[in-house]
Design a protein around this motif. Structure first.
Motif, short mmCIF file in Angstrom:
data_model
loop_
_atom_site.label_atom_id
_atom_site.label_comp_id
_atom_site.label_asym_id
_atom_site.label_seq_id
_atom_site.Cartn_x
_atom_site.Cartn_y
_atom_site.Cartn_z
N SER A 189 0.84 -1.20 0.00
CA SER A 189 0.00 0.00 0.00
C SER A 189 0.87 1.24 0.00
O SER A 189 1.75 1.40 0.86
CB SER A 189 -0.93 0.02 1.22
N VAL A 190 0.66 2.11 -0.98
CA VAL A 190 1.30 3.42 -1.01
C VAL A 190 0.27 4.42 -0.51
O VAL A 190 -0.78 4.62 -1.13
CB VAL A 190 1.78 3.78 -2.43
N THR A 191 0.54 5.04 0.63
CA THR A 191 -0.45 5.86 1.31
C THR A 191 -0.35 7.34 0.93
O THR A 191 0.69 7.81 0.45
CB THR A 191 -0.30 5.75 2.84
N ILE A 226 3.94 -1.10 3.55
CA ILE A 226 3.16 0.13 3.68
C ILE A 226 4.13 1.30 3.63
O ILE A 226 4.95 1.50 4.53
CB ILE A 226 2.35 0.15 4.98
N VAL A 227 4.06 2.09 2.55
CA VAL A 227 5.03 3.15 2.31
C VAL A 227 4.31 4.47 2.07
O VAL A 227 3.29 4.52 1.36
CB VAL A 227 5.92 2.81 1.09
N ASN A 228 4.83 5.54 2.66
CA ASN A 228 4.26 6.88 2.50
C ASN A 228 4.55 7.42 1.10
O ASN A 228 5.71 7.56 0.71
CB ASN A 228 4.86 7.82 3.55
N PHE A 254 -1.67 -1.40 -3.93
CA PHE A 254 -2.84 -0.51 -3.83
C PHE A 254 -2.31 0.88 -3.51
O PHE A 254 -1.67 1.09 -2.48
CB PHE A 254 -3.80 -0.98 -2.75
N VAL A 255 -2.58 1.84 -4.38
CA VAL A 255 -2.10 3.21 -4.22
C VAL A 255 -3.30 4.10 -3.89
O VAL A 255 -4.32 4.06 -4.58
CB VAL A 255 -1.40 3.71 -5.50
N GLN A 256 -3.17 4.91 -2.84
CA GLN A 256 -4.33 5.64 -2.32
C GLN A 256 -4.75 6.85 -3.14
O GLN A 256 -5.72 7.52 -2.79
CB GLN A 256 -4.09 6.05 -0.87
#
Length: 346
Positions: A189-191, A226-228, A254-256
């Motif tokens: 997930s890229v947050t 999980i990466v910012n 999954f990119v936010q």
């Protein structure tokens, strides 16, 4: 002794006054004011005579005078943390569209830390306020509430305010479930920006949906995945580089936001990998360029959110309506960046 009659200038917008219209229509200045503002207690015959005199003299009502008389400034303030990011630009465009049709002005306030009005109070009177994604505990929320005007809140349900919401948790579940359904187990997930000066709920809720979906599928959350992404294309590029450097890289991401997803796709292709053959990517927004990137995404109606929020607050301003809350649905848009992993159950 004959009474002097003032010569009335014909077809002179610059010179004609409300007194000139009153003299030509043989009514009082107050009657002219009521007739031109379409207020009650003016007969149809008198109103027609006033309008005819105003047309003959090319007279128009002064906007500022009309606003003072009505007790309204016909101005809505919009408080937003950003204007250049795609989502906020779309929302503001929707707001402006509604206000323009209604004859209202828009005053924009950039609030990057939730404390703008501690040092820069609203000096210009407004009839209502629209707050775009500001958290309910932001100091500026109470300052806005104390203005005593109708307030609309985007993406945050605040008591006493109108609001337009989307289900960020549900939208993220849709995105993550799509990847799980294709057979992916190692899903990153890229947050959105986790270090923003304002703790927006959007990042929190989309991360919550991602974790909820993995848990329901019996997949353990790996913190390294999980990466910012810092809410930018460049942040997405850097986040993807970090994920691709892992010895056991993810098979799907999954990119936010779609903007970050575009950066992710750029890095994947620069690394010599293929999407979706080597790694799948899904975004969130349905950015207008997502079609160009053939990006699978979760669509949210950004422009419509601005339209609805402006309509809710205008209904309060003009009609005395009660605050309204509307929740809009998200939907999955499948394109070409997601596919089953190259090795089943990888």
């Amino acid at each position: 002794m004959n009474k002097k009659v003032k010569a009335i200038p014909q077809n002179s917008k610059a010179d004609a006054s409300i007194e000139d219209v009153a003299q030509l229509a043989k009514v009082s200045g107050a009657t002219v004011s009521r007739a031109l503002r379409n207020l009650p207690n003016v007969s149809a015959t008198t109103r027609a005579r006033v309008l005819a005199a105003a047309v003959q003299l090319n007279y128009t009502v002064s906007p500022s005078a009309s606003r003072l008389a009505s007790g309204r400034m016909s101005t809505i303030g919009v408080v937003t943390p950003f204007v250049s990011r795609w989502f906020f630009a779309q929302v503001i465009n929707g707001v402006e569209e509604v206000l323009q049709k209604a004859g209202f002005d828009l005053v924009l306030y950039i609030d990057e830390d939730g404390r703008t009005f501690q040092s820069l109070p609203m000096k210009r009177k407004v009839d209502g306020i629209l707050m775009l994604t500001l958290p309910s505990d932001s100091p500026d929320v109470e300052r806005v509430r104390n203005l005593g005007v109708p307030v609309g809140s985007l993406h945050v349900d605040i008591e006493g305010f109108s609001s337009v919401l989307i289900d960020d948790v549900g939208g993220s579940v849709i995105a993550t479930n799509h990847l799980i359904g294709l057979g992916h187990r190692r899903i990153a997930s890229v947050t959105l920006d986790q270090n923003s000066s304002i703790p927006f709920r959007t990042e929190h809720d989309r991360s919550k949906g991602y974790r909820r979906s993995l848990a329901a599928a019996g997949i353990k959350v790996d913190p390294r995945l999980i990466v910012n992404g810092e809410s930018s294309v460049e942040g997405g590029m850097q986040a993807a580089a970090e994920l691709l450097s892992l010895p056991d890289r993810p098979t799907a991401i999954f990119v936010q936001s779609d903007e970050m997803a575009m950066g992710v796709l750029h890095t994947i292709r620069r690394a010599g990998l293929r999407c979706p053959d080597d790694i799948s990517v899904i975004g969130f927004d349905n950015h207008e360029l997502s079609k160009v990137f053939d990006l699978t995404t979760v669509a949210q109606p950004a422009h419509d959110q601005g339209v609805l929020l402006a309509q809710h607050v205008l209904d309060q301003v003009r009609n005395g309506a009660q605050p309204q809350t509307t929740t809009l649905r998200t939907r999955l848009v499948v394109r070409g960046t997601t596919a089953p992993p190259s090795s089943p159950l990888e």
